[in-house]
Scaffold this active site. Structure first.
Site, short mmCIF file in Angstrom:
data_model
loop_
_atom_site.label_atom_id
_atom_site.label_comp_id
_atom_site.label_asym_id
_atom_site.label_seq_id
_atom_site.Cartn_x
_atom_site.Cartn_y
_atom_site.Cartn_z
N ASP A 236 0.85 -1.19 0.00
CA ASP A 236 0.00 0.00 0.00
C ASP A 236 0.89 1.25 0.00
O ASP A 236 1.85 1.34 0.77
CB ASP A 236 -0.91 0.00 1.23
CG ASP A 236 -1.90 1.16 1.21
OD1 ASP A 236 -3.00 0.98 0.66
OD2 ASP A 236 -1.57 2.24 1.74
N ILE A 237 0.57 2.21 -0.87
CA ILE A 237 1.34 3.45 -0.93
C ILE A 237 0.97 4.31 0.28
O ILE A 237 -0.21 4.52 0.58
CB ILE A 237 1.04 4.22 -2.23
CG1 ILE A 237 1.40 3.36 -3.45
CG2 ILE A 237 1.82 5.53 -2.27
CD1 ILE A 237 1.07 4.00 -4.77
N ASN A 244 -2.57 12.77 -3.33
CA ASN A 244 -3.50 13.19 -4.39
C ASN A 244 -4.02 14.59 -4.13
O ASN A 244 -4.16 15.41 -5.05
CB ASN A 244 -4.67 12.21 -4.49
CG ASN A 244 -4.44 11.13 -5.54
OD1 ASN A 244 -3.63 11.30 -6.45
ND2 ASN A 244 -5.14 10.02 -5.41
N HIS A 249 -4.73 14.46 -9.14
CA HIS A 249 -4.90 13.06 -9.53
C HIS A 249 -3.99 12.66 -10.68
O HIS A 249 -3.58 11.49 -10.78
CB HIS A 249 -6.37 12.81 -9.90
CG HIS A 249 -7.28 12.82 -8.72
ND1 HIS A 249 -7.35 11.80 -7.81
CD2 HIS A 249 -8.15 13.78 -8.27
CE1 HIS A 249 -8.23 12.08 -6.86
NE2 HIS A 249 -8.73 13.29 -7.12
N ASP A 253 -1.63 9.47 -10.50
CA ASP A 253 -1.53 8.38 -11.48
C ASP A 253 -0.07 8.09 -11.82
O ASP A 253 0.34 6.93 -11.98
CB ASP A 253 -2.30 8.74 -12.74
CG ASP A 253 -3.81 8.68 -12.54
OD1 ASP A 253 -4.25 8.15 -11.50
OD2 ASP A 253 -4.54 9.18 -13.42
N GLU A 280 -4.64 2.35 -4.37
CA GLU A 280 -3.18 2.43 -4.21
C GLU A 280 -2.61 1.13 -3.67
O GLU A 280 -1.48 1.09 -3.18
CB GLU A 280 -2.81 3.58 -3.28
CG GLU A 280 -3.21 3.41 -1.82
CD GLU A 280 -4.62 3.88 -1.52
OE1 GLU A 280 -4.90 4.19 -0.35
OE2 GLU A 280 -5.45 3.94 -2.45
#
Length: 371
Positions: A236-237, A244, A249, A253, A280
């Site tokens: 998980d980031i 974000n 966004h 990405d 994420e």
């Protein structure tokens, strides 16, 4: 299986991407089939086994017959070096109807020619009583000889002995074969592209959750059968929602794509796979991998993400990190397919709660950041 030609070929040369087996009667269906196999190798490149796909020879022969029905007496053979048949047209009802003399004789003549392709005039002899013209092409890489044979009486007829007609008939046979395989190829490409699209994440190019849900049960059954450990990483980031909000966004990405590249560069074995789980989150599945191997790979991913450089407008270069949960199991019948990912997910939350930018193993205290 270990006695099959395709198994021994791949075992002796595990760098070979594919091998094709000889024509056999399938025990499950009773139909003539052949097998296409690809090797399984471990991280050191050592041969560990094979994956095979059974192909029904009858289905292929039926499709060939639709295009070759006007060429009476044509015979197409794809045989392994040594005379073992992988495919033939017209299709026989069983192995007893196959005349192996032509395969053995052509195999010997091709070796004498020492050329990758050509045309052989086979005169009537003890090995093969019917005079025929045989066009052949060899593949040293896969150990195959493909031949198209026509009896002289079919090529020339009862009243024509002209060499020009011989060329025309042989060309028609080759063109028909090329056309059929071209159609098969086009259809295969369409099917393959459709599968790739349906199983791929549009943003990162990794496999998607649908691929995981389709393929993971097969990995699970194999882990039960082999009693070898299987491991999972859940990634998980860190602080991605804040990321974000701060950068937008589009930049988010870009960060997702960068993390995907950092992960997939270490997932290199044929049966390992990584996928975007959603948002994420990412998952990595590692068959035949114990806890120590999973920790080693997770550590490499952790460091690669730390070193990832992002270049955003206004000279912004934010850093990104990930938290990784690790779970390993020797699966038994009491386990369910959800257990492994659930354990890795819980370990990932332990890594988050311990400060992020680190890994955690299910059931164990996480190491300090940087370890």
């Amino acid at each position: 299986m270990s006695s099959r030609l395709y198994f021994t070929s791949l075992k002796n040369n595990p760098r070979l991407p594919y091998a094709i087996g000889n024509l056999v009667i399938a025990k499950t269906t009773g139909l003539l089939t052949f097998h296409i196999a690809t090797p399984i190798v471990d991280r050191t490149g050592r041969f560990r086994g094979i994956i095979t796909q059974q192909v029904a020879a009858n289905d292929l022969a039926i499709n060939l017959s639709k295009s070759l029905k006007a060429i009476a007496g044509a015979q197409i053979l794809v045989n392994l070096q040594g005379g073992n048949i992988a495919f033939m047209y017209p299709r026989p009802n069983d192995l007893s109807e196959i005349d192996f003399r032509l395969c053995l004789y052509v195999d010997g003549r091709v070796k004498q020619q020492a050329r990758s392709n050509g045309i052989i005039d086979i005169a009537a002899n003890k090995e093969y009583p019917n005079r025929s013209y045989v066009a052949y092409a060899t593949s040293d890489k896969y150990g195959l000889i493909t031949t198209v044979s026509l009896p002289v009486k079919v090529v020339l007829g009862d009243y024509v002995r002209s060499s020009s007609l011989l060329i025309i008939f042989i060309a028609l046979a080759f063109l028909s074969l090329v056309y059929i395989f071209w159609r098969f190829y086009k259809k295969a490409v369409v099917v393959a592209e459709s599968l790739i699209i349906s199983f791929s994440d549009a943003l990162t190019g990794l496999k998607n959750r649908r691929f995981f849900d389709t393929e993971f049960p097969k990995y699970w059954k194999e882990a039960i059968r082999s009693k070898n450990p299987i491991s999972a990483l859940f990634i998980d980031i860190d602080h991605f929602k804040i990321f974000n909000d701060d950068y937008g966004h589009d930049c988010g990405d870009q960060a997702l794509i960068a993390v995907a590249r950092a992960i997939e560069q270490f997932v290199t074995r044929p049966l390992d796979f990584c996928c975007r789980w959603g948002g994420e989150e990412f998952a990595v599945i590692l068959p035949d991998t114990d806890e120590h191997g999973a920790i080693s790979l997770a550590s490499e991913i952790l460091e690669a993400v730390r070193l990832t450089k992002l270049d955003f407008p206004n000279n912004q270069h934010p850093k990104i990190t990930v938290s990784i949960g690790i779970a390993s199991l020797v699966v038994n019948q009491a386990n369910t397919t959800d257990d492994l990912i659930d354990m890795a997910d819980k370990a990932m939350y332990v890594a988050k709660q311990s400060g992020r930018d680190r890994l955690a193993v299910f059931g164990k205290a996480p190491p300090r950041v940087g370890q």
